[in-house]
Motif scaffolding. Structure first.
Motif, mmCIF file in Angstrom:
data_model
loop_
_atom_site.group_PDB
_atom_site.id
_atom_site.type_symbol
_atom_site.label_atom_id
_atom_site.label_comp_id
_atom_site.label_asym_id
_atom_site.label_seq_id
_atom_site.Cartn_x
_atom_site.Cartn_y
_atom_site.Cartn_z
ATOM 1 N N TYR A 41 24.334 13.179 5.206
ATOM 2 C CA TYR A 41 24.046 13.717 5.349
ATOM 3 C C TYR A 41 24.320 14.871 6.680
ATOM 4 O O TYR A 41 23.334 15.897 7.274
ATOM 5 C CB TYR A 41 22.714 13.700 5.031
ATOM 6 N N ASN A 75 11.440 13.614 5.259
ATOM 7 C CA ASN A 75 11.592 15.251 5.677
ATOM 8 C C ASN A 75 11.613 15.990 6.587
ATOM 9 O O ASN A 75 12.448 16.817 6.683
ATOM 10 C CB ASN A 75 10.575 16.031 4.388
ATOM 11 N N LYS A 113 15.388 18.153 7.510
ATOM 12 C CA LYS A 113 15.456 19.713 7.291
ATOM 13 C C LYS A 113 16.195 20.029 8.344
ATOM 14 O O LYS A 113 16.617 21.487 8.095
ATOM 15 C CB LYS A 113 13.574 20.011 7.766
ATOM 16 N N SER A 114 16.766 19.488 9.584
ATOM 17 C CA SER A 114 18.125 20.077 9.853
ATOM 18 C C SER A 114 18.537 19.226 9.998
ATOM 19 O O SER A 114 18.597 18.209 10.933
ATOM 20 C CB SER A 114 17.304 20.443 11.483
ATOM 21 N N SER A 147 22.694 23.105 10.419
ATOM 22 C CA SER A 147 21.564 24.023 9.404
ATOM 23 C C SER A 147 20.573 23.616 9.112
ATOM 24 O O SER A 147 19.864 22.506 8.250
ATOM 25 C CB SER A 147 22.335 24.483 7.833
ATOM 26 N N TYR A 148 19.572 24.638 8.859
ATOM 27 C CA TYR A 148 17.652 24.232 8.469
ATOM 28 C C TYR A 148 17.468 25.166 6.790
ATOM 29 O O TYR A 148 18.308 25.285 5.842
ATOM 30 C CB TYR A 148 17.727 25.590 9.374
ATOM 31 N N HIS A 149 16.873 23.435 6.540
ATOM 32 C CA HIS A 149 16.453 23.592 5.025
ATOM 33 C C HIS A 149 15.203 23.848 5.038
ATOM 34 O O HIS A 149 14.259 22.734 4.759
ATOM 35 C CB HIS A 149 16.991 21.896 4.265
ATOM 36 N N HIS A 185 12.944 21.389 2.554
ATOM 37 C CA HIS A 185 12.706 20.025 3.444
ATOM 38 C C HIS A 185 11.430 19.938 4.336
ATOM 39 O O HIS A 185 10.357 19.258 4.877
ATOM 40 C CB HIS A 185 13.670 19.202 3.955
#
Length: 309
Positions: free
Chosen positions: A89, A181, A185-186, A190-192, A195
């Protein structure tokens, strides 16, 4: 794994006391026990250990094998599951270094908390709804990782431990879930937001459950039962002061850390904290990313310079 037997206590569960009743009756019982103890000291402690604390060689072997087994399982999970997952990931280097520890702790605490939940609500154990029943004249049978001999007074405290694990491990599950999380999240450049939302909700539930489980249920269910009800049911119960001192110390530590949780919540409300972030530093992470980026200011004594977390 079910509990069987007939209790020698009240006809129904005893109502949960108030904080005032806990202090008044618990403190009063402890003072009365101290005044009536004519043989308190190392002699009594040695006799208590000799009479009630028994570990047979097979039990010691099981303990050693369990410790080695869990260590080997964690190493294998880290090498074959968690690190490849972080690489797949494309987590940031520092997050990839921290993720395996949090992932292992999350799974471990989730398993132990689920097991204690099953014992309290999925079997005949009445300890959650009626904690004083731990000290009634009952013979319980169940299988644990480390078996304790039936009929010993220590088994009463062992049963209290099931309730203590249930009231404490839930916070560890939420804490590690929040950290995971934060790490995810990063990722992948990219930023999610999903999360990030899960981390915020995990942090919120962590603070609420800390108060409810550790500062409300724990003292009023566990401390009241061990400090007051134990002497009422078993006047000569061994290790009374030892175990109650440990449980009281745990309560004070819970209160101490809750003050940090409140302080953190205050910073969030005042806008001083705009983003959740794990500040722990790992040597592996520093080796992979020795220079902080321009967007990330250096740490001073474990605190972010601009008070961002």
């Amino acid at each position: 794994m079910a509990a069987v037997g007939t209790a020698a206590g009240p006809a129904g569960p005893e109502p949960m006391p108030s904080y005032a009743q806990l202090v008044q009756q618990g403190w009063g019982s402890a003072l009365a026990a101290a005044r009536g103890c004519a043989d308190c000291g190392w002699g009594l402690a040695r006799r208590g250990l000799a009479e009630h604390a028994h570990l047979a060689p097979p039990e010691l072997l099981l303990l050693a094998l369990g410790a080695l087994g869990w260590t080997a399982l964690r190493s294998a999970a880290t090498a074959r599951l968690f690190r490849p997952l972080a690489k797949r990931y494309r987590l940031q280097p520092r997050d990839a270094a921290k993720m395996p520890e949090s992932a292992w702790k999350f799974l471990f605490y989730l398993g132990s908390w689920s097991y204690s939940t099953y014992l309290l609500f999925g079997t005949d154990y009445p300890f959650f709804h009626d904690p004083p029943s731990v000290f009634y004249d009952v013979l319980f049978h169940h299988v644990e990782w480390v078996e304790m001999r039936e009929g010993t007074q220590l088994e009463r405290y062992h049963n209290v431990g099931i309730l203590v694990l249930f009231l404490h491990d839930i916070n560890d599950v939420q804490l590690e879930f929040t950290k995971l999380n934060i790490y995810f999240k990063s990722r992948g450049g990219s930023y999610h937001g999903l999360h990030a939302l899960a981390a915020d909700l995990g942090c919120l539930s962590f603070g609420f459950s800390w108060f409810w489980f550790r500062l409300y249920w724990f003292p009023l269910k566990v401390l009241y039962a061990t400090s007051h009800c134990s002497l009422r049911s078993v006047p000569d119960i061994p290790f009374y002061f030892f175990f109650n001192t440990l449980l009281l110390s745990l309560t004070l530590m819970n209160l101490y850390w809750f003050l940090y949780i409140v302080a953190f919540a205050a910073k969030v409300l005042m806008g001083q904290v705009r983003e959740l972030k794990d500040l722990r530093e790992y040597d592996a992470a520093e080796a992979q990313d020795p220079k902080p980026s321009k967007a990330e200011k250096p740490l001073r004594n474990g605190l972010v310079k601009d008070k961002r977390f």
